[in-house]
Design a protein around this motif. Structure first.
Motif, PDB file in Angstrom:
ATOM      1  N   GLU A  40       0.885  -1.192   0.040  1.00 52.32           N
ATOM      2  CA  GLU A  40      -0.066   0.036  -0.011  1.00 52.32           C
ATOM      3  C   GLU A  40       0.882   1.205  -0.108  1.00 52.32           C
ATOM      4  N   GLY A  41       0.329   2.131  -0.706  1.00 53.36           N
ATOM      5  CA  GLY A  41       1.015   3.613  -0.664  1.00 53.36           C
ATOM      6  C   GLY A  41       2.184   3.648  -1.433  1.00 53.36           C
ATOM      7  N   ALA A  42       2.256   3.100  -2.623  1.00 50.00           N
ATOM      8  CA  ALA A  42       3.348   3.290  -3.557  1.00 50.00           C
ATOM      9  C   ALA A  42       3.089   4.651  -4.072  1.00 50.00           C
ATOM     10  N   SER A  43       4.684   5.179  -4.779  1.00 49.93           N
ATOM     11  CA  SER A  43       4.547   6.317  -5.046  1.00 49.93           C
ATOM     12  C   SER A  43       3.610   6.818  -6.207  1.00 49.93           C
ATOM     13  N   ASN A  44       3.411   5.858  -6.901  1.00 53.06           N
ATOM     14  CA  ASN A  44       2.701   5.944  -8.431  1.00 53.06           C
ATOM     15  C   ASN A  44       1.217   5.469  -7.921  1.00 53.06           C
ATOM     16  N   ARG A  45       0.896   5.508  -6.925  1.00 54.16           N
ATOM     17  CA  ARG A  45      -0.510   4.950  -6.378  1.00 54.16           C
ATOM     18  C   ARG A  45      -1.113   3.712  -7.035  1.00 54.16           C
ATOM     19  N   LYS A  46      -0.355   2.958  -7.616  1.00 58.76           N
ATOM     20  CA  LYS A  46      -0.642   1.722  -8.254  1.00 58.76           C
ATOM     21  C   LYS A  46      -0.744   0.378  -7.409  1.00 58.76           C
ATOM     22  N   ASN A  47       0.141   0.288  -6.419  1.00 60.66           N
ATOM     23  CA  ASN A  47       0.007  -0.437  -5.264  1.00 60.66           C
ATOM     24  C   ASN A  47       0.023  -1.852  -5.836  1.00 60.66           C
ATOM     25  N   GLY A  48      -0.973  -2.728  -5.516  1.00 61.75           N
ATOM     26  CA  GLY A  48      -0.821  -4.017  -5.972  1.00 61.75           C
ATOM     27  C   GLY A  48       0.085  -5.050  -5.302  1.00 61.75           C
ATOM     28  N   LEU A  49       0.683  -5.944  -6.330  1.00 63.95           N
ATOM     29  CA  LEU A  49       1.380  -7.048  -5.725  1.00 63.95           C
ATOM     30  C   LEU A  49       2.746  -7.076  -6.725  1.00 63.95           C
ATOM     31  N   VAL A  50       3.617  -7.363  -5.635  1.00 62.87           N
ATOM     32  CA  VAL A  50       5.116  -7.780  -6.131  1.00 62.87           C
ATOM     33  C   VAL A  50       5.252  -9.389  -6.418  1.00 62.87           C
ATOM     34  N   ILE A  51       5.432  -9.862  -7.432  1.00 63.31           N
ATOM     35  CA  ILE A  51       5.736 -11.155  -7.491  1.00 63.31           C
ATOM     36  C   ILE A  51       7.379 -11.541  -7.549  1.00 63.31           C
ATOM     37  N   LEU A  52       7.660 -12.529  -6.751  1.00 69.44           N
ATOM     38  CA  LEU A  52       9.109 -12.824  -6.374  1.00 69.44           C
ATOM     39  C   LEU A  52       9.436 -14.330  -7.013  1.00 69.44           C
ATOM     40  N   ASP A  53      10.514 -14.421  -7.282  1.00 72.26           N
ATOM     41  CA  ASP A  53      11.281 -15.678  -7.797  1.00 72.26           C
ATOM     42  C   ASP A  53      12.140 -15.935  -6.618  1.00 72.26           C
ATOM     43  N   VAL A  54      11.843 -16.916  -5.561  1.00 72.77           N
ATOM     44  CA  VAL A  54      12.363 -17.168  -4.249  1.00 72.77           C
ATOM     45  C   VAL A  54      12.940 -18.743  -4.394  1.00 72.77           C
ATOM     46  N   THR A  55      13.014 -19.244  -5.497  1.00 73.97           N
ATOM     47  CA  THR A  55      13.865 -20.651  -5.829  1.00 73.97           C
ATOM     48  C   THR A  55      15.036 -20.500  -5.230  1.00 73.97           C
ATOM     49  N   ASP A  56      16.013 -19.477  -5.280  1.00 68.42           N
ATOM     50  CA  ASP A  56      17.052 -19.239  -4.605  1.00 68.42           C
ATOM     51  C   ASP A  56      16.955 -18.460  -3.322  1.00 68.42           C
ATOM     52  N   PRO A  57      16.618 -18.498  -2.239  1.00 66.83           N
ATOM     53  CA  PRO A  57      16.299 -17.666  -1.032  1.00 66.83           C
ATOM     54  C   PRO A  57      17.438 -16.632  -0.917  1.00 66.83           C
ATOM     55  N   TYR A  58      18.875 -17.073  -1.356  1.00 67.58           N
ATOM     56  CA  TYR A  58      19.825 -16.068  -1.185  1.00 67.58           C
ATOM     57  C   TYR A  58      19.977 -15.071  -2.650  1.00 67.58           C
ATOM     58  N   ASN A  59      19.166 -15.607  -3.258  1.00 68.00           N
ATOM     59  CA  ASN A  59      19.202 -14.426  -4.287  1.00 68.00           C
ATOM     60  C   ASN A  59      17.657 -14.263  -5.081  1.00 68.00           C
ATOM     61  N   VAL A  60      16.945 -13.645  -4.278  1.00 66.39           N
ATOM     62  CA  VAL A  60      15.476 -13.540  -4.539  1.00 66.39           C
ATOM     63  C   VAL A  60      15.512 -12.247  -5.625  1.00 66.39           C
ATOM     64  N   LYS A  61      14.873 -12.531  -6.767  1.00 66.96           N
ATOM     65  CA  LYS A  61      14.511 -11.532  -7.748  1.00 66.96           C
ATOM     66  C   LYS A  61      13.069 -11.258  -8.005  1.00 66.96           C
ATOM     67  N   ILE A  62      12.910 -10.094  -8.337  1.00 65.06           N
ATOM     68  CA  ILE A  62      11.408  -9.680  -8.821  1.00 65.06           C
ATOM     69  C   ILE A  62      10.954 -10.275 -10.095  1.00 65.06           C
ATOM     70  N   THR A  63      10.093 -10.886 -10.164  1.00 69.82           N
ATOM     71  CA  THR A  63       9.445 -11.478 -11.389  1.00 69.82           C
ATOM     72  C   THR A  63       8.608 -10.344 -12.100  1.00 69.82           C
ATOM     73  N   LYS A  64       7.635  -9.856 -11.461  1.00 69.62           N
ATOM     74  CA  LYS A  64       6.749  -8.915 -12.011  1.00 69.62           C
ATOM     75  C   LYS A  64       6.200  -8.202 -10.933  1.00 69.62           C
ATOM     76  N   THR A  65       5.570  -7.083 -11.303  1.00 73.44           N
ATOM     77  CA  THR A  65       4.733  -6.263 -10.641  1.00 73.44           C
ATOM     78  C   THR A  65       3.128  -6.427 -11.039  1.00 73.44           C
ATOM     79  N   TYR A  66       2.300  -6.687 -10.389  1.00 78.93           N
ATOM     80  CA  TYR A  66       0.807  -6.724 -10.985  1.00 78.93           C
ATOM     81  C   TYR A  66       0.022  -5.855 -10.051  1.00 78.93           C
ATOM     82  N   ASP A  67      -0.758  -4.916 -10.981  1.00 79.85           N
ATOM     83  CA  ASP A  67      -1.554  -3.685 -10.230  1.00 79.85           C
ATOM     84  C   ASP A  67      -2.816  -3.694 -10.971  1.00 79.85           C
ATOM     85  N   GLU A  68      -3.178  -4.518 -11.561  1.00 78.96           N
ATOM     86  CA  GLU A  68      -4.619  -4.152 -12.502  1.00 78.96           C
ATOM     87  C   GLU A  68      -5.590  -4.232 -11.245  1.00 78.96           C
ATOM     88  N   ASP A  69      -6.347  -3.420 -11.254  1.00 80.09           N
ATOM     89  CA  ASP A  69      -7.645  -3.102 -10.298  1.00 80.09           C
ATOM     90  C   ASP A  69      -7.280  -3.362  -8.840  1.00 80.09           C
TER      91      ASP A  69
END
Length: 360
Positions: free
Chosen positions: A31-60
């Motif tokens: 909540e409270g993103a600077s662009n007001r889009k908020n939503g979800l951040v989807i992560l790849d946590v296959t390697d917990p020592y090197n977590v990567k952002i896969t996608k942001t999703y904010d539709e509706d």
């Protein structure tokens, strides 16, 4: 315990973090993103020592997402506190929404959703708990084990993530339904929804508020006639979140810590009050300068109502208010909660692992 990686996202508040059952996908709600889009951040946590952002999703989802739940390649995301959206993440890089579930009552709102065996349980404040079929498979009535019997599963299987179908509901007359957990009693033929409150009471003349509320046991064995049979509520702080494993309830209480409760057997009445009247002390003493703290451990035989707890019984020649207050000031450092009763019972929030304390 140590930090092995950190993920930073554009948000004022990160409300929830969930990891998929296979340990490959993580979801951050914000909540409270600077662009007001908020939503979800989807992560790849296959390697917990090197977590990567896969996608942001904010539709509706621009109104913010408070809680989420991941179940079988789908995310159940609360949208602006009014509904939950069901989002397909079978390909985490290309998520898409397939349906939503929203109440039609005036002023409705939602705080939490939990999915188990293809049935979604949402907590909706005054509208209480809603039980929704999102793909549950009916049980085989000839082979089912009564200790694993959830009556909603017998009706489930017609809905799906793309077509959520309401099975049952029960409103909350107090308007405090904050979280719910399905509970199949392992020691009886009962099925309960354990509904947790969240609300705070104002203190006259102060900006502070005191959390109130407890855990309500709703007997849903007859889903057409659910009945609240018991409540567990402590006097000094209100409930927050909870978890159930077998016949054990793990109850969270903000600054009041965690209580581990045996909820086997018949659950009736005000469980806390019933238990406090049945504790039998043992001869284990913890010496303070002016009072003696006598430990006592309740057993199931002492608690016909179901809940087993470990407590301390205050035994003193004289009990003065200033002495009690001094103990109260110290308690937060050692994990005690004061229960304001005639016997001045003190309940342990965590095991101290020693037999002598100095509180005064």
């Amino acid at each position: 315990m140590r930090i092995i990686d950190t993920v930073k996202v554009d948000a004022r508040t990160v409300n929830d973090v969930k990891i998929s059952e296979n340990g490959r996908v993580g979801i951050i709600s914000r909540e409270g993103a600077s662009n007001r889009k908020n939503g979800l951040v989807i992560l790849d946590v296959t390697d917990p020592y090197n977590v990567k952002i896969t996608k942001t999703y904010d539709e509706d989802l621009t109104g913010g997402v408070h809680n989420v739940f991941i179940y079988q390649d789908h995310v159940y995301a609360l949208s602006a506190g009014t509904r939950y959206d069901i989002i397909n993440i079978s390909d985490p890089a290309n998520p898409f929404r397939i349906s939503s579930y929203e109440l039609d009552t005036p002023g409705h709102s939602i705080h939490d959703v939990w999915v188990e065996n293809g049935v979604a349980y949402s907590s909706n404040w005054a509208d209480g708990v809603h039980i929704v079929d999102v793909g549950g498979v009916p049980q085989n009535e000839q082979s089912r084990d009564k200790k694993n019997f959830n009556p909603f599963l017998a009706l489930a299987g017609k809905g799906s993530p793309g077509n959520p179908i309401k099975i049952a509901s029960k409103s909350d007359p107090n308007g405090h339904n904050h979280a719910t957990f399905p509970f199949v009693s392992q020691s009886s033929d009962k099925f309960y929804m354990i509904n947790g409150d969240e609300w705070a009471k104002s203190i006259p003349g102060s900006a502070e508020r005191i959390y109130q509320g407890g855990f309500h046991f709703i007997d849903f064995t007859d889903i057409d006639n659910p009945v609240e049979t018991a409540i567990y509520q402590i006097p000094e702080v209100g409930s927050h979140n909870h978890w159930v494993e077998g016949d054990i309830l793990y109850a969270g209480y903000y600054y009041g810590g965690i209580r581990v409760l045996d909820i086997s057997g018949e659950l009736l009445g005000v469980i806390f009050r019933e238990n406090m009247n049945r504790i039998v002390p043992e001869n284990v003493e913890m010496v303070c300068e002016r009072v003696t703290w006598r430990a006592c451990k309740g057993t199931k035989s002492n608690f016909p109502r179901g809940s087993t707890e470990i407590v301390l019984w205050l035994h003193a020649e004289s009990l003065k208010s200033d002495l009690t207050l001094r103990a109260w000031k110290e308690e937060r450092h050692i994990g005690f909660i004061v229960c304001w009763r005639h016997e001045a019972v003190l309940e342990i929030c965590r095991c101290l692992g020693r037999d002598r304390l100095s509180l005064c």
